[in-house]
Design a protein around this motif. Sequence first.
Motif, PDB file in Angstrom:
ATOM      1  N   UNK A  17      92.742 -19.177  18.851  1.00  0.00           N
ATOM      2  CA  UNK A  17      93.363 -17.972  19.521  1.00  0.00           C
ATOM      3  C   UNK A  17      93.266 -18.001  21.201  1.00  0.00           C
ATOM      4  N   UNK A  18      92.157 -18.770  21.803  1.00  0.00           N
ATOM      5  CA  UNK A  18      92.317 -18.692  23.121  1.00  0.00           C
ATOM      6  C   UNK A  18      93.512 -19.551  23.809  1.00  0.00           C
ATOM      7  N   UNK A  19      94.205 -20.453  23.046  1.00  0.00           N
ATOM      8  CA  UNK A  19      95.152 -21.257  23.314  1.00  0.00           C
ATOM      9  C   UNK A  19      96.324 -20.264  23.248  1.00  0.00           C
ATOM     10  N   UNK A  20      96.565 -19.330  22.544  1.00  0.00           N
ATOM     11  CA  UNK A  20      97.604 -18.555  22.242  1.00  0.00           C
ATOM     12  C   UNK A  20      97.797 -17.407  23.372  1.00  0.00           C
ATOM     13  N   UNK A  21      99.017 -16.650  23.409  1.00  0.00           N
ATOM     14  CA  UNK A  21      98.952 -15.622  24.320  1.00  0.00           C
ATOM     15  C   UNK A  21      97.885 -14.442  24.182  1.00  0.00           C
ATOM     16  N   UNK A  22      97.068 -14.476  23.115  1.00  0.00           N
ATOM     17  CA  UNK A  22      95.945 -13.780  23.009  1.00  0.00           C
ATOM     18  C   UNK A  22      94.702 -14.004  24.202  1.00  0.00           C
ATOM     19  N   UNK A  23      94.836 -15.202  24.693  1.00  0.00           N
ATOM     20  CA  UNK A  23      93.832 -15.733  25.437  1.00  0.00           C
ATOM     21  C   UNK A  23      93.915 -14.857  26.828  1.00  0.00           C
ATOM     22  N   UNK A  24      92.920 -14.891  27.312  1.00  0.00           N
ATOM     23  CA  UNK A  24      92.918 -14.238  28.802  1.00  0.00           C
ATOM     24  C   UNK A  24      92.776 -15.516  29.844  1.00  0.00           C
TER      25      UNK A  24
ATOM     26  N   UNK B 117      92.398 -20.918  30.483  1.00  0.00           N
ATOM     27  CA  UNK B 117      92.470 -19.921  29.289  1.00  0.00           C
ATOM     28  C   UNK B 117      91.063 -19.930  28.627  1.00  0.00           C
ATOM     29  N   UNK B 118      89.948 -19.337  28.881  1.00  0.00           N
ATOM     30  CA  UNK B 118      88.813 -19.471  28.250  1.00  0.00           C
ATOM     31  C   UNK B 118      88.199 -18.156  27.670  1.00  0.00           C
ATOM     32  N   UNK B 119      88.991 -16.999  27.554  1.00  0.00           N
ATOM     33  CA  UNK B 119      88.289 -15.805  27.119  1.00  0.00           C
ATOM     34  C   UNK B 119      89.301 -15.143  25.997  1.00  0.00           C
ATOM     35  N   UNK B 120      88.704 -14.418  25.212  1.00  0.00           N
ATOM     36  CA  UNK B 120      89.502 -13.494  24.329  1.00  0.00           C
ATOM     37  C   UNK B 120      88.919 -11.971  24.502  1.00  0.00           C
ATOM     38  N   UNK B 121      89.693 -10.995  24.561  1.00  0.00           N
ATOM     39  CA  UNK B 121      89.353  -9.514  24.756  1.00  0.00           C
ATOM     40  C   UNK B 121      89.236  -8.960  23.463  1.00  0.00           C
ATOM     41  N   UNK B 122      88.162  -7.800  23.036  1.00  0.00           N
ATOM     42  CA  UNK B 122      87.953  -7.088  22.334  1.00  0.00           C
ATOM     43  C   UNK B 122      87.676  -5.763  22.710  1.00  0.00           C
ATOM     44  N   UNK B 123      88.918  -5.141  22.689  1.00  0.00           N
ATOM     45  CA  UNK B 123      88.809  -3.625  23.400  1.00  0.00           C
ATOM     46  C   UNK B 123      88.761  -4.088  24.968  1.00  0.00           C
ATOM     47  N   UNK B 124      87.758  -3.301  25.325  1.00  0.00           N
ATOM     48  CA  UNK B 124      87.649  -3.494  27.003  1.00  0.00           C
ATOM     49  C   UNK B 124      86.576  -4.779  27.581  1.00  0.00           C
ATOM     50  N   UNK B 125      86.071  -5.230  26.393  1.00  0.00           N
ATOM     51  CA  UNK B 125      85.146  -6.073  26.625  1.00  0.00           C
ATOM     52  C   UNK B 125      85.860  -7.663  26.403  1.00  0.00           C
ATOM     53  N   UNK B 126      85.333  -8.820  27.095  1.00  0.00           N
ATOM     54  CA  UNK B 126      85.655 -10.217  26.763  1.00  0.00           C
ATOM     55  C   UNK B 126      84.358 -10.894  26.472  1.00  0.00           C
ATOM     56  N   UNK B 127      84.813 -11.992  25.852  1.00  0.00           N
ATOM     57  CA  UNK B 127      83.603 -13.095  25.487  1.00  0.00           C
ATOM     58  C   UNK B 127      84.426 -14.297  25.558  1.00  0.00           C
TER      59      UNK B 127
ATOM     60  N   UNK C 205      79.974 -36.734  13.850  1.00  0.00           N
ATOM     61  CA  UNK C 205      80.795 -36.376  15.236  1.00  0.00           C
ATOM     62  C   UNK C 205      82.146 -35.636  14.796  1.00  0.00           C
ATOM     63  N   UNK C 206      82.452 -35.418  13.482  1.00  0.00           N
ATOM     64  CA  UNK C 206      83.910 -34.878  13.149  1.00  0.00           C
ATOM     65  C   UNK C 206      83.817 -33.477  13.691  1.00  0.00           C
ATOM     66  N   UNK C 207      83.157 -32.575  13.156  1.00  0.00           N
ATOM     67  CA  UNK C 207      83.246 -31.179  13.632  1.00  0.00           C
ATOM     68  C   UNK C 207      83.267 -31.058  15.355  1.00  0.00           C
ATOM     69  N   UNK C 208      82.047 -31.424  16.044  1.00  0.00           N
ATOM     70  CA  UNK C 208      81.755 -31.363  17.336  1.00  0.00           C
ATOM     71  C   UNK C 208      82.881 -32.153  17.945  1.00  0.00           C
ATOM     72  N   UNK C 209      83.897 -33.220  17.497  1.00  0.00           N
ATOM     73  CA  UNK C 209      85.091 -33.691  18.052  1.00  0.00           C
ATOM     74  C   UNK C 209      86.226 -32.554  18.194  1.00  0.00           C
ATOM     75  N   UNK C 210      86.293 -31.948  16.864  1.00  0.00           N
ATOM     76  CA  UNK C 210      87.215 -30.956  17.028  1.00  0.00           C
ATOM     77  C   UNK C 210      87.121 -29.858  18.059  1.00  0.00           C
ATOM     78  N   UNK C 211      85.732 -29.002  18.119  1.00  0.00           N
ATOM     79  CA  UNK C 211      85.445 -28.278  19.078  1.00  0.00           C
ATOM     80  C   UNK C 211      85.684 -28.844  20.626  1.00  0.00           C
ATOM     81  N   UNK C 212      85.339 -30.125  20.733  1.00  0.00           N
ATOM     82  CA  UNK C 212      85.720 -30.878  22.219  1.00  0.00           C
ATOM     83  C   UNK C 212      86.995 -30.857  22.454  1.00  0.00           C
ATOM     84  N   UNK C 213      88.048 -31.079  21.366  1.00  0.00           N
ATOM     85  CA  UNK C 213      89.320 -31.225  21.753  1.00  0.00           C
ATOM     86  C   UNK C 213      89.766 -29.648  22.168  1.00  0.00           C
ATOM     87  N   UNK C 214      89.577 -28.800  21.380  1.00  0.00           N
ATOM     88  CA  UNK C 214      90.117 -27.309  21.509  1.00  0.00           C
ATOM     89  C   UNK C 214      89.618 -26.839  22.892  1.00  0.00           C
ATOM     90  N   UNK C 215      88.186 -27.211  23.250  1.00  0.00           N
ATOM     91  CA  UNK C 215      88.038 -26.797  24.434  1.00  0.00           C
ATOM     92  C   UNK C 215      88.532 -27.535  25.572  1.00  0.00           C
TER      93      UNK C 215
END
Length: 383
Positions: free
Chosen positions: A105-112, A118-128, A164-174
């Motif tokens: 979702x960070x990589x979509x228009x929803x990402x801040x 683009x490294x953040x997502x917003x929930x209400x007035x807060x971001x994480x 290494x499979x799942x960490x590699x997926x996270x690595x690529x997305x980040x």
Amino acid sequence: MIVIHMPNESLKIKKQITKGMKTEFDLVIFYTTIALILFGIVMVFSASYVQASFKHSDGYFFLKRDIIYAVLGFIGMIFMSNIDYNIWKKNSLPLCIFTVICLALVLTPLGIEANGAKRWLGVGGATFQPSDIAKFVTIIITAKVIEKRYDNIKSFTKGVIPILIIPSIFFILIMLQPNMSTAGTLIIVVFIMLFVAGMNMKFVLTMLMTGVGLFGILVIAEPYRLKRFTAFLDPFQDPLGSGYQVIQSLYAIGSGGLFGLGLGKSRQKYFYIPEPQNDFIFAIIGEELGLVGCILVIMLFVILVYRCVKIALKSKDIFACMVVIGIGAQIGIQAAFNIAVATSSMPATGVALPFISYGGTSLTVLMGEIGIVLNISKKVKIN
């Protein structure tokens, strides 16, 4: 009245069991963490007051938020310390799915977007920041798979690759955000967990060479990364551009001397170092508290990581051991990277100083991780 007399042998056995097991969590880790957090709150206020007054018309802007995050993190830490750590193993798959969705979702228009990333997502007035959650989930899922495939840990196809499979997926997305520092930290933590688990040494060397080669390719692929690398070699080559932050950081640390200029008396926070409460807060520590203050901070991190290793090595449970090793490695690596950047010992990269740098997601997640370590420490034998 009926009186029951317990045999002396039974009393001796009971005393031995009580003596051999901890009934409370590790107080050294607890108090060291609290010390780092309280110190961080003070330094965030000291570092941010001037710029917060100008940018937000409120000198207490970052202080108030940091205190809120610290309180939430403390509640989370105590909560986690009282929940059986095995619950994370049982729920690792839902956690992975949730993390992948957030990173996507960070990589979509929803990402801040901020500062070209683009490294953040917003929930209400807060971001994480989902990447901070990804680091925690990576430790959990890696520990689970290591435990499951522990007998095949020396096999590349049956042991290393599945881990290494799942960490590699996270690595690529980040990396797509882009956020090379977080992605790199994530992979290094996984590597340390594999190394401690007993991975074949020839795979260790192969992964090291592959990592260095991949790092070189990623640096060359992006002009801004290449500029940061050349600035590390000679920051004064571009003093107003890629070398600016590092030079200002060195000025801050150098002017601090042995005992510093005094708390709150930093000169570099007056708009010389951008966002001094974030990645370059160690420079402000060096300027205001001097070499003595820097050493004290480093010693707190050393104590925390050492205690994590001690708990991990005494754990009879492979999953628990790997989780504590992963959390200790994450804290140690982030602290080392942050301090290395501030002292121009490595190329500039955006890695927060654990528990001290301003950042809500990072602080609350790290405190939650410490809560898990505290829970595991309850079950570790002293003798």
